[in-house]
Design a protein around this motif. Sequence first.
Motif, PDB file in Angstrom:
ATOM      1  N   TYR A  12      55.885  63.495  17.542  1.00 39.03           N
ATOM      2  CA  TYR A  12      54.630  63.226  18.257  1.00 39.03           C
ATOM      3  C   TYR A  12      53.435  63.925  17.601  1.00 39.03           C
ATOM      4  CZ  TYR A  12      51.343  62.584  22.101  1.00 39.03           C
ATOM      5  OH  TYR A  12      50.243  62.234  22.851  1.00 39.03           O
ATOM      6  N   ARG A  21      45.029  61.449  18.659  1.00 45.76           N
ATOM      7  CA  ARG A  21      45.528  61.157  19.997  1.00 45.76           C
ATOM      8  C   ARG A  21      44.397  61.234  21.021  1.00 45.76           C
ATOM      9  NH1 ARG A  21      50.683  59.087  19.291  1.00 45.76           N
ATOM     10  NH2 ARG A  21      52.000  60.477  18.055  1.00 45.76           N
ATOM     11  N   GLY A  26      53.669  57.236  21.652  1.00 41.53           N
ATOM     12  CA  GLY A  26      52.459  57.696  22.328  1.00 41.53           C
ATOM     13  C   GLY A  26      51.251  56.850  21.956  1.00 41.53           C
ATOM     14  N   SER A  27      50.132  57.112  22.634  1.00 33.76           N
ATOM     15  CA  SER A  27      48.879  56.411  22.351  1.00 33.76           C
ATOM     16  C   SER A  27      48.150  57.110  21.209  1.00 33.76           C
ATOM     17  CB  SER A  27      47.990  56.397  23.598  1.00 33.76           C
ATOM     18  OG  SER A  27      48.623  55.741  24.668  1.00 33.76           O
ATOM     19  N   CYS A  28      47.423  56.324  20.422  1.00 39.76           N
ATOM     20  CA  CYS A  28      46.705  56.899  19.289  1.00 39.76           C
ATOM     21  C   CYS A  28      45.521  56.018  18.923  1.00 39.76           C
ATOM     22  CB  CYS A  28      47.645  57.050  18.084  1.00 39.76           C
ATOM     23  SG  CYS A  28      47.076  58.224  16.841  1.00 39.76           S
TER      24      CYS A  28
END
Length: 216
Positions: free
Chosen positions: A69, A129, A82-84
């Motif tokens: 991550y 992120r 995850g979001s990015c």
Amino acid sequence: MLLLDEPLSNLDAKLREQARAWLKRLQADLGITTLYVTHDQDEALTLSDRIAVMFDGVMTQVGTPHEVYEHPATAAVAAFVGSCNFLIGTVEQMRADQVDVRLQATGAIVSVATTEDWLPGAPVTVAVRPEKLKIVTEEPGSRDLNVLDTEVVTKAYVGSRYEYMLRLGDIAVQVVAPDGSLDGAVRLVFAPGDAHVFPGASGPSTEVLDLMKVAA
């Protein structure tokens, strides 16, 4: 060895959360090696001691949840786990352990910490992120921070935080913040060590851009 292939995919959100905790306890109590296949990022991060991220049958990165991550090996890994946010640009110059990148969206220059050498003019993608970004309404005190002028497009209350969509030039940037009162023109701040730089230009998804256009 216990083999599990997306065992929680048909459960609702609350049951999935409870089942994840139960499986984690079961695996620890039995001490059995478990191979868990999932497309759910939360499951991968919470249940695993080590994660293998695969694309087209090839392992792109293997590491602990924290390593995968916080230090993704490629832009594809950063996008999948995850979001990015991805900001396309070109290398301006190298400065010691940082690289300066001129962003395509606005022409602004941001600095990113790096251990690699980058040639001026090379196309790159800066990945950061949403939780690493901070929205401010005044000029930050430190000159070491990257500062970008943006505009709030949408915001959504999701209980413990607010999720913002900001306009940065012609692209959208996702940010999470505890403050729900932000609106209009704001500044986006992040430290060089909070971003990653990858070779090539892989921009934000069409879906994100379309959402921004609808909101505007």
